[in-house]
Motif scaffolding. Structure first.
Motif, PDB file in Angstrom:
ATOM      1  N   GLY A  47      33.337   1.444  11.530  1.00 25.33           N
ATOM      2  CA  GLY A  47      32.578   0.405  12.126  1.00 25.33           C
ATOM      3  C   GLY A  47      32.951  -0.992  12.062  1.00 25.33           C
ATOM      4  N   ILE A  48      33.480  -1.407  11.046  1.00 28.08           N
ATOM      5  CA  ILE A  48      33.971  -2.827  10.675  1.00 28.08           C
ATOM      6  C   ILE A  48      35.062  -3.263  11.423  1.00 28.08           C
ATOM      7  CG2 ILE A  48      35.112  -4.512   8.970  1.00 28.08           C
ATOM      8  CD1 ILE A  48      32.945  -3.093   6.977  1.00 28.08           C
ATOM      9  N   PHE A  49      35.976  -2.069  11.510  1.00 30.10           N
ATOM     10  CA  PHE A  49      37.550  -2.113  11.971  1.00 30.10           C
ATOM     11  C   PHE A  49      37.144  -2.205  13.560  1.00 30.10           C
ATOM     12  CE2 PHE A  49      40.784  -0.033  14.091  1.00 30.10           C
ATOM     13  CZ  PHE A  49      41.939  -0.927  14.013  1.00 30.10           C
ATOM     14  N   ALA A  50      36.281  -1.323  14.242  1.00 20.05           N
ATOM     15  CA  ALA A  50      35.993  -1.476  15.605  1.00 20.05           C
ATOM     16  C   ALA A  50      35.423  -2.758  15.996  1.00 20.05           C
ATOM     17  CB  ALA A  50      35.147  -0.053  16.052  1.00 20.05           C
ATOM     18  N   THR A  51      34.568  -3.335  15.424  1.00 28.18           N
ATOM     19  CA  THR A  51      33.770  -4.424  15.592  1.00 28.18           C
ATOM     20  C   THR A  51      35.015  -5.833  15.701  1.00 28.18           C
ATOM     21  OG1 THR A  51      31.686  -3.788  14.709  1.00 28.18           O
ATOM     22  CG2 THR A  51      31.940  -5.885  14.872  1.00 28.18           C
ATOM     23  N   ALA A  52      35.725  -5.724  14.482  1.00 25.29           N
ATOM     24  CA  ALA A  52      36.751  -6.681  14.275  1.00 25.29           C
ATOM     25  C   ALA A  52      37.744  -6.678  15.507  1.00 25.29           C
ATOM     26  CB  ALA A  52      37.364  -6.434  13.186  1.00 25.29           C
TER      27      ALA A  52
END
Length: 295
Positions: A53-58
């Motif tokens: 989730g952090i990666f996709a948001t970033a």
């Protein structure tokens, strides 16, 4: 053999997938008796979902539109939950190499699901490769024992894990069937969230009964490996490959898993299986070579 660029990247993704997922069998066998499979996998899916989730948001790819028709993620998350819970339940009694051999029965099942769901056909060479791989897997599963093979005596752990592999086989063709243009990391995030929610509901009793502070170190090592390597990274790899290769070829790389598991087992100081069992592992590698030549 000349492989188109998109297919080549799909093959490389699955080569890495097979090496990484093999570690789950060796580490999982050491941790399986220390924690309930539902509790372990609920935790690993939650951790992996946060990472993805952090990666996709970033990267700016996580949009509200990705969660249209959330039932898609529940189907995919349910299939993977079944697979992983069955895997760790099976590893309580099945040796890692034997469990990995059961995993190599996934490609012919994936081919069947690929035809049912996507009408993906196969050539005679692909069918032959799948048959050779299945033969090698059965040889390892039955410990190179002709009597056990003909009597079809199979261990409880292998039987449990087999049904998990059925769910895994259905997963590969379901990805392109349900994907609506979402990137692999976004689609993976949705699948992980769904899997975590399903296991939180189903395994709540095991989760609250687990004394998390008293768990042995091997459980935490396994949990982190599963969450970061065998969930977050391999989920992206298999979804990336599933959008570029037929379902049977995506799952064909499971034929390398017993070989990688042998390497993991030897690295952990365990003896290699008898030579006759190694012959079955060799057949699974031959099956992979034939499948690659079928491009």
């Amino acid at each position: 053999m000349k492989i188109p660029g998109q297919s080549r990247r799909g093959h490389l993704a699955m080569l890495l997938f097979s090496a990484l997922v093999a570690g789950s069998f060796s580490l999982g066998a050491m941790a399986a008796g220390e924690i309930a499979p539902t509790a372990l996998n609920a935790a690993r899916f939650m951790i992996a979902a946060v990472i993805i989730g952090i990666f996709a948001t970033a990267t700016g790819r996580l949009h509200r539109s990705a969660f249209a028709a959330p039932w898609r993620y529940l189907i995919l998350g349910g299939l993977f939950s079944i697979y992983f819970v069955a895997m760790f339940e099976g590893l309580k009694t099945a040796p890692p190499v034997s469990a990995a051999a059961v995993f190599t029965l996934t490609p012919p099942m994936a081919a069947a699901f690929g035809w049912l769901l996507l009408r993906q056909g196969m050539s005679l060479r692909v069918a032959l490769a799948l048959a050779i791989g299945a033969a090698g897997a059965l040889w390892v599963i039955f410990r190179a024992d002709w009597e056990a093979l003909f009597a079809f005596r199979i261990g409880r752990g292998e039987t449990i894990f087999f049904w998990g592999c059925v769910a895994h086989a259905a997963y590969a063709p379901m990805v392109p069937r349900l994907n609506r243009g979402e990137s692999p990391d976004v689609f993976t995030f949705g699948t992980l969230v769904a899997a975590a929610l399903l296991l939180l509901v189903y395994g709540w009793g095991d989760i609250v009964a687990t004394d998390w502070g008293a768990l042995p170190r091997i459980v935490w090592i396994t949990l982190l490996y599963l969450a970061v390597i065998a969930s977050a990274i391999t989920f992206v790899l298999v979804q990336y490959a599933a959008l570029r290769l037929p379902a049977a070829k995506v799952m064909a790389y499971t034929y390398l898993v017993p070989t990688w598991v042998l390497g993991w087992e030897i690295a952990f100081g365990r003896p290699a299986p008898p030579l006759m069992i190694m012959a079955g592992v060799a057949l699974t590698v031959l099956a992979l070579v034939l499948l690659l030549e079928a491009d």
